[in-house]
Design a protein around this motif. Structure first.
Motif, PDB file in Angstrom:
ATOM      1  N   LEU A  58       0.689  -1.286  -0.009  1.00 17.85           N
ATOM      2  CA  LEU A  58      -0.088  -0.050   0.269  1.00 17.85           C
ATOM      3  C   LEU A  58       1.023   1.266   0.062  1.00 17.85           C
ATOM      4  O   LEU A  58       0.488   2.238  -0.872  1.00 17.85           O
ATOM      5  CB  LEU A  58      -0.777   0.008   1.316  1.00 17.85           C
ATOM      6  N   ALA A  59       1.899   1.370   0.877  1.00 16.31           N
ATOM      7  CA  ALA A  59       2.810   2.380   0.848  1.00 16.31           C
ATOM      8  C   ALA A  59       3.576   2.566  -0.759  1.00 16.31           C
ATOM      9  O   ALA A  59       3.833   3.625  -0.839  1.00 16.31           O
ATOM     10  CB  ALA A  59       4.026   2.353   1.822  1.00 16.31           C
ATOM     11  N   CYS A  60       3.859   1.566  -1.053  1.00 16.38           N
ATOM     12  CA  CYS A  60       4.693   1.532  -2.628  1.00 16.38           C
ATOM     13  C   CYS A  60       3.482   2.301  -3.644  1.00 16.38           C
ATOM     14  O   CYS A  60       3.796   3.043  -4.386  1.00 16.38           O
ATOM     15  CB  CYS A  60       4.852   0.116  -3.150  1.00 16.38           C
ATOM     16  N   TRP A  61       2.069   1.777  -3.330  1.00 17.93           N
ATOM     17  CA  TRP A  61       1.129   2.397  -4.211  1.00 17.93           C
ATOM     18  C   TRP A  61       0.814   3.820  -4.239  1.00 17.93           C
ATOM     19  O   TRP A  61       0.698   4.451  -5.082  1.00 17.93           O
ATOM     20  CB  TRP A  61      -0.115   1.652  -4.073  1.00 17.93           C
ATOM     21  N   ILE A  62       1.094   4.230  -2.870  1.00 21.33           N
ATOM     22  CA  ILE A  62       0.861   5.660  -2.436  1.00 21.33           C
ATOM     23  C   ILE A  62       1.985   6.546  -3.160  1.00 21.33           C
ATOM     24  O   ILE A  62       1.832   7.523  -3.972  1.00 21.33           O
ATOM     25  CB  ILE A  62       0.877   5.915  -1.282  1.00 21.33           C
ATOM     26  N   LEU A  63       3.311   5.740  -3.184  1.00 15.64           N
ATOM     27  CA  LEU A  63       4.352   6.529  -3.686  1.00 15.64           C
ATOM     28  C   LEU A  63       4.130   6.444  -5.472  1.00 15.64           C
ATOM     29  O   LEU A  63       4.756   7.294  -5.971  1.00 15.64           O
ATOM     30  CB  LEU A  63       5.651   5.738  -3.538  1.00 15.64           C
ATOM     31  N   CYS A  64       3.682   5.508  -5.896  1.00 12.55           N
ATOM     32  CA  CYS A  64       3.338   5.332  -7.065  1.00 12.55           C
ATOM     33  C   CYS A  64       2.305   6.454  -7.855  1.00 12.55           C
ATOM     34  O   CYS A  64       2.649   6.974  -8.797  1.00 12.55           O
ATOM     35  CB  CYS A  64       2.577   3.995  -7.440  1.00 12.55           C
ATOM     36  N   TYR A  65       1.212   6.720  -6.878  1.00 15.91           N
ATOM     37  CA  TYR A  65       0.584   7.712  -7.113  1.00 15.91           C
ATOM     38  C   TYR A  65       1.094   9.238  -7.319  1.00 15.91           C
ATOM     39  O   TYR A  65       1.123  10.090  -8.168  1.00 15.91           O
ATOM     40  CB  TYR A  65      -0.684   7.860  -6.472  1.00 15.91           C
ATOM     41  N   CYS A  66       2.041   9.324  -6.237  1.00 17.60           N
ATOM     42  CA  CYS A  66       2.852  10.749  -6.121  1.00 17.60           C
ATOM     43  C   CYS A  66       3.734  10.729  -7.306  1.00 17.60           C
ATOM     44  O   CYS A  66       4.093  12.029  -7.974  1.00 17.60           O
ATOM     45  CB  CYS A  66       3.727  10.698  -4.639  1.00 17.60           C
ATOM     46  N   VAL A  67       4.595   9.644  -7.762  1.00 20.80           N
ATOM     47  CA  VAL A  67       5.085   9.490  -8.838  1.00 20.80           C
ATOM     48  C   VAL A  67       4.302   9.917 -10.469  1.00 20.80           C
ATOM     49  O   VAL A  67       4.845  11.053 -11.068  1.00 20.80           O
ATOM     50  CB  VAL A  67       5.690   8.269  -9.185  1.00 20.80           C
ATOM     51  N   GLN A  68       3.450   9.277 -10.304  1.00 23.36           N
ATOM     52  CA  GLN A  68       2.377   9.569 -11.618  1.00 23.36           C
ATOM     53  C   GLN A  68       1.974  11.255 -11.570  1.00 23.36           C
ATOM     54  O   GLN A  68       2.143  11.875 -12.497  1.00 23.36           O
ATOM     55  CB  GLN A  68       1.152   8.519 -11.415  1.00 23.36           C
ATOM     56  N   ALA A  96      13.611   3.306  -3.524  1.00 20.42           N
ATOM     57  CA  ALA A  96      14.112   2.987  -2.102  1.00 20.42           C
ATOM     58  C   ALA A  96      13.085   2.067  -1.385  1.00 20.42           C
ATOM     59  O   ALA A  96      13.570   1.209  -0.809  1.00 20.42           O
ATOM     60  CB  ALA A  96      14.306   4.433  -1.358  1.00 20.42           C
ATOM     61  N   VAL A  97      11.677   2.280  -1.584  1.00 24.02           N
ATOM     62  CA  VAL A  97      10.635   1.832  -0.751  1.00 24.02           C
ATOM     63  C   VAL A  97      10.196   0.313  -1.740  1.00 24.02           C
ATOM     64  O   VAL A  97      10.012  -0.707  -1.113  1.00 24.02           O
ATOM     65  CB  VAL A  97       9.562   2.460  -0.620  1.00 24.02           C
ATOM     66  N   GLY A  98      10.378   0.467  -3.098  1.00 21.41           N
ATOM     67  CA  GLY A  98       9.613  -0.392  -3.902  1.00 21.41           C
ATOM     68  C   GLY A  98      10.676  -1.666  -4.226  1.00 21.41           C
ATOM     69  O   GLY A  98      10.480  -2.808  -4.329  1.00 21.41           O
ATOM     70  N   VAL A  99      11.883  -1.260  -4.442  1.00 20.76           N
ATOM     71  CA  VAL A  99      12.947  -2.442  -4.807  1.00 20.76           C
ATOM     72  C   VAL A  99      13.042  -3.368  -4.011  1.00 20.76           C
ATOM     73  O   VAL A  99      13.072  -4.701  -4.179  1.00 20.76           O
ATOM     74  CB  VAL A  99      14.327  -1.720  -5.051  1.00 20.76           C
ATOM     75  N   PRO A 100      13.153  -3.030  -2.469  1.00 17.47           N
ATOM     76  CA  PRO A 100      13.419  -4.220  -1.397  1.00 17.47           C
ATOM     77  C   PRO A 100      11.942  -5.042  -1.388  1.00 17.47           C
ATOM     78  O   PRO A 100      11.973  -6.445  -1.194  1.00 17.47           O
ATOM     79  CB  PRO A 100      13.438  -3.384  -0.234  1.00 17.47           C
ATOM     80  N   PHE A 101      10.851  -4.388  -1.713  1.00 14.59           N
ATOM     81  CA  PHE A 101       9.528  -5.139  -1.852  1.00 14.59           C
ATOM     82  C   PHE A 101       9.697  -6.378  -2.971  1.00 14.59           C
ATOM     83  O   PHE A 101       9.209  -7.302  -2.725  1.00 14.59           O
ATOM     84  CB  PHE A 101       8.358  -4.376  -2.216  1.00 14.59           C
ATOM     85  N   VAL A 102      10.136  -6.027  -4.165  1.00 13.50           N
ATOM     86  CA  VAL A 102      10.338  -6.752  -5.303  1.00 13.50           C
ATOM     87  C   VAL A 102      11.198  -7.767  -5.058  1.00 13.50           C
ATOM     88  O   VAL A 102      11.185  -8.942  -5.490  1.00 13.50           O
ATOM     89  CB  VAL A 102      10.511  -5.785  -6.412  1.00 13.50           C
ATOM     90  N   VAL A 103      12.372  -7.623  -4.429  1.00 13.28           N
ATOM     91  CA  VAL A 103      13.323  -8.467  -3.958  1.00 13.28           C
ATOM     92  C   VAL A 103      12.801  -9.645  -3.240  1.00 13.28           C
ATOM     93  O   VAL A 103      13.092 -10.918  -3.540  1.00 13.28           O
ATOM     94  CB  VAL A 103      14.512  -7.865  -3.426  1.00 13.28           C
ATOM     95  N   LEU A 104      12.069  -9.313  -2.376  1.00 17.72           N
ATOM     96  CA  LEU A 104      11.396 -10.066  -1.155  1.00 17.72           C
ATOM     97  C   LEU A 104      10.017 -10.748  -2.024  1.00 17.72           C
ATOM     98  O   LEU A 104       9.672 -12.045  -1.599  1.00 17.72           O
ATOM     99  CB  LEU A 104      10.899  -9.614  -0.052  1.00 17.72           C
TER     100      LEU A 104
END
Length: 298
Positions: A58-68, A96-104
């Protein structure tokens, strides 16, 4: 004294301008972007148990919205320097937040092509200054409506699989709940897009008004059909017995708002602020309906 007041006004204007560059300033857009993902997360944690992965996503998605938001505005401005900073900072924060999520959780990359295509379409609309167009709004609706499938999937990780598989790395699979929430939010949010257009940008446009009324009336009809035995959202699912009451109530309220306010606007001016407030309440009603739709069946 006057110089002091002028400086204060100038400082306030500077602060507001800075905030607008960094923070999306449309409450309705925030709700449309985050409500579906949050609904999937709540449903998933109800089925399993609260997981770090679900809240992390959810935190990643909020950042995705900010990026968009920031990148689209940068593109719309013709790559103006003052909008470049927020775009780059939000991209770095997402990495910074999303890459570790993708790794795991590498399985989430199976959904990446769909979201990438939607992001490209959004950025093309911004570059062409068509971000307010109906098709651009539709892209945003589809993107946000896809998120419940993911937040629900990661919210149910706590339930385990019982098969000894690595659930952390597995691909999030489509589920009945995810599909139901996708359809629900596509219908309610695109209806919101049509309603707002009939009140502001397309006020007085009979074609848009007819489209809005037909869309909302179809939602009411769909909700009534879905309330039949074994017909929940057109699916043979445990949502069948719970879809009817929540869908009919929400659909009726949204239809009433889509009919009454444009008619009132013919006789008296309705400010955009009032339209936004009504739509905010409608979004809360729709979100509550999504919880009633899913939690009652879990």
């Amino acid at each position: 004294m006057s110089n002091t007041r002028s400086r204060r006004r100038g400082m306030r204007a500077t602060v507001r301008s800075t905030i607008r560059r960094w923070v999306p300033d449309q409450p309705g857009a925030w709700v449309m972007a985050t409500a579906p993902a949050l609904a999937g997360l709540v449903a998933g944690t109800e089925y399993g148990r609260p997981t770090i992965a679900a809240f992390w996503l959810l935190a990643c998605w909020i950042l995705c919205y900010c990026v968009q938001f920031s990148v689209a505005r940068w593109l719309k401005s013709g790559l103006a320097r003052r909008y470049r900073g927020p775009a780059l900072v939000y991209c770095a924060a997402l990495a910074a937040v999303g890459v570790p999520f993708v790794v795991l959780h590498p399985g989430v990359l199976a959904w990446a092509p769909a979201f990438a295509a939607l992001a490209v379409a959004s950025f093309v609309a911004a570059w062409k200054r068509r971000e307010r167009s109906l098709w651009s709004n539709g892209v945003a609706v589809v993107a946000s409506s896809l998120m419940p499938s993911l937040t629900f999937a990661y919210g149910t990780l706590g339930a385990g699989t019982g098969r000894g598989t690595n659930v952390m790395a597995s691909i999030p699979q489509p589920t009945v709940v995810g599909l139901a929430l996708f359809l629900y939010f596509v219908v309610t949010q695109f209806g919101s897009v049509l309603f707002v257009k009939t009140m502001i940008r397309e006020r007085g446009n009979r074609a848009y008004l007819a489209a809005s009324w037909i869309w909302h009336a179809a939602f009411v009809a769909w909700s009534v059909i879905a309330s039949g035995p074994g017909r929940g959202l057109g699916l043979d699912s445990p949502l069948a017995s719970h879809a009817g009451p929540w869908l009919v109530i929400v659909a009726a309220l949204l239809l009433a708002r889509a009919v009454v306010l444009p008619l009132l606007a013919r006789f008296r001016a309705i400010r955009p602020l009032v339209t936004g407030a009504v739509e905010g309440v409608s979004s809360i009603v729709a979100f509550a309906g999504s919880l009633g739709l899913t939690l009652g069946a879990l």
